[in-house]
Design a protein around this motif. Structure first.
Motif, PDB file in Angstrom:
ATOM      1  N   ARG A 122      -8.801  -0.023  -3.381  1.00 31.45           N
ATOM      2  CA  ARG A 122      -8.983  -0.249  -1.941  1.00 31.45           C
ATOM      3  C   ARG A 122      -8.287   0.856  -1.158  1.00 31.45           C
ATOM      4  NH1 ARG A 122      -7.345  -5.348  -1.865  1.00 31.45           N
ATOM      5  NH2 ARG A 122      -9.408  -6.191  -2.250  1.00 31.45           N
ATOM      6  N   ALA A 123      -8.970   1.379  -0.143  1.00 31.73           N
ATOM      7  CA  ALA A 123      -8.382   2.420   0.694  1.00 31.73           C
ATOM      8  C   ALA A 123      -8.889   2.281   2.119  1.00 31.73           C
ATOM      9  CB  ALA A 123      -8.740   3.804   0.159  1.00 31.73           C
ATOM     10  N   TYR A 124      -8.005   2.587   3.070  1.00 36.69           N
ATOM     11  CA  TYR A 124      -8.349   2.529   4.489  1.00 36.69           C
ATOM     12  C   TYR A 124      -7.955   3.847   5.146  1.00 36.69           C
ATOM     13  CZ  TYR A 124      -8.253  -2.472   3.382  1.00 36.69           C
ATOM     14  OH  TYR A 124      -8.452  -3.697   2.813  1.00 36.69           O
ATOM     15  N   TRP A 125      -8.708   4.213   6.204  1.00 40.27           N
ATOM     16  CA  TRP A 125      -8.443   5.446   6.949  1.00 40.27           C
ATOM     17  C   TRP A 125      -8.318   5.156   8.430  1.00 40.27           C
ATOM     18  CZ3 TRP A 125      -7.633  10.117   4.677  1.00 40.27           C
ATOM     19  CH2 TRP A 125      -8.021  10.268   3.339  1.00 40.27           C
ATOM     20  N   ARG A 143       2.758  11.874   0.955  1.00 32.80           N
ATOM     21  CA  ARG A 143       2.530  10.526   0.466  1.00 32.80           C
ATOM     22  C   ARG A 143       3.869   9.853   0.265  1.00 32.80           C
ATOM     23  NH1 ARG A 143       0.140  11.652  -4.294  1.00 32.80           N
ATOM     24  NH2 ARG A 143      -1.989  11.402  -3.534  1.00 32.80           N
ATOM     25  N   ASN A 196      -3.723   7.275   5.845  1.00 26.14           N
ATOM     26  CA  ASN A 196      -4.441   6.633   4.747  1.00 26.14           C
ATOM     27  C   ASN A 196      -3.565   5.577   4.098  1.00 26.14           C
ATOM     28  OD1 ASN A 196      -4.617   6.847   1.492  1.00 26.14           O
ATOM     29  ND2 ASN A 196      -6.658   6.874   2.373  1.00 26.14           N
ATOM     30  N   GLN A 221      -3.577   3.030   0.670  1.00 24.65           N
ATOM     31  CA  GLN A 221      -4.277   2.895  -0.597  1.00 24.65           C
ATOM     32  C   GLN A 221      -3.539   1.988  -1.555  1.00 24.65           C
ATOM     33  OE1 GLN A 221      -5.459   6.638  -2.245  1.00 24.65           O
ATOM     34  NE2 GLN A 221      -6.886   5.697  -3.663  1.00 24.65           N
ATOM     35  N   GLU A 222      -4.301   1.097  -2.188  1.00 24.16           N
ATOM     36  CA  GLU A 222      -3.837   0.381  -3.347  1.00 24.16           C
ATOM     37  C   GLU A 222      -4.985   0.417  -4.363  1.00 24.16           C
ATOM     38  OE1 GLU A 222      -3.026  -3.743  -2.912  1.00 24.16           O
ATOM     39  OE2 GLU A 222      -5.089  -4.256  -2.399  1.00 24.16           O
ATOM     40  N   THR A 223      -4.783  -0.113  -5.523  1.00 30.63           N
ATOM     41  CA  THR A 223      -5.790  -0.027  -6.574  1.00 30.63           C
ATOM     42  C   THR A 223      -7.119  -0.600  -6.095  1.00 30.63           C
ATOM     43  OG1 THR A 223      -4.072  -0.207  -8.246  1.00 30.63           O
ATOM     44  CG2 THR A 223      -6.342  -0.630  -8.939  1.00 30.63           C
ATOM     45  N   TYR A 236       0.816  -1.201   0.000  1.00 33.64           N
ATOM     46  CA  TYR A 236       0.000   0.000   0.000  1.00 33.64           C
ATOM     47  C   TYR A 236       0.858   1.263   0.000  1.00 33.64           C
ATOM     48  CZ  TYR A 236      -4.287  -2.581   0.883  1.00 33.64           C
ATOM     49  OH  TYR A 236      -5.381  -3.404   0.765  1.00 33.64           O
ATOM     50  N   SER A 251      -0.228   7.557   3.124  1.00 29.76           N
ATOM     51  CA  SER A 251      -0.335   9.008   3.072  1.00 29.76           C
ATOM     52  C   SER A 251      -0.821   9.563   4.399  1.00 29.76           C
ATOM     53  CB  SER A 251      -1.331   9.434   1.988  1.00 29.76           C
ATOM     54  OG  SER A 251      -0.969   8.942   0.717  1.00 29.76           O
TER      55      SER A 251
END
Length: 116
Positions: A103-106, A50, A97, A99-101, A32, A35
Motif C-alpha cells: 500500500r502506498a499513498y502520495w 526516507r 509518500n 508506504q507499507e507492504t 507507514y 518519504s
C-alpha cells in the motif's frame, strides 16, 4: 479518506532554507514508512529522503546528504523535510509518500524553486 497535504514550498535564493511539511490523515500514520520524493521537469520522480516508522532510520539521496533532514511527528501525523544550503538543482516539485507492504499513498506535491 486518505490525505497527504504538503506545504512550505516556495521561491528561495541559492544558499537559503525551506521547511516542507506533510500532514497525513485517514490511515495509521505510525504504521507507514514516510518519504519525500522530487520531480523536476523532464525527469523521473526520485527519492530524496526516507524515515522509518518510529524515526530510528533515515536514508538520503547522495545529492542532499548533509543539507536536508527528514523528521516525523507520530503524535501529530506529520513528516517534515528541512532543506538547507539550497541549490538551483534542488528546484522541483516535492511529493510526500506513505508506504507499507502492498500500500502506498502520495500527496499532490509542493513546488520548490531555488533561484536568484
Amino acid at each position: 479518506q486518505v490525505q497527504l497535504v504538503e506545504s512550505g514550498g516556495g521561491l528561495v535564493q541559492p544558499g537559503g532554507s525551506l521547511r516542507l511539511s506533510c500532514a497525513a490523515s485517514g490511515f495509521p500514520f505510525s504504521n507507514y514508512v514516510m518519504s519525500w520524493y522530487r520531480q523536476a521537469p523532464g525527469n523521473e520522480r526520485d527519492l530524496v529522503a526516507r524515515i522509518s516508522r518510529f524515526g530510528r532510520n533515515r536514508d538520503y539521496a547522495d545529492s542532499v546528504k548533509g543539507r536536508f533532514t527528514i523528521n516525523r511527528d507520530n503524535r501529530n501525523d506529520t513528516v517534515y523535510l528541512q532543506m538547507n544550503s539550497l541549490k538551483s538543482e534542488d528546484t522541483a516539485v516535492y511529493f510526500c509518500n506513505a508506504q507499507e507492504t502492498g500500500r502506498a499513498y502520495w500527496g499532490q506535491g509542493t513546488q520548490v524553486t531555488v533561484s536568484s
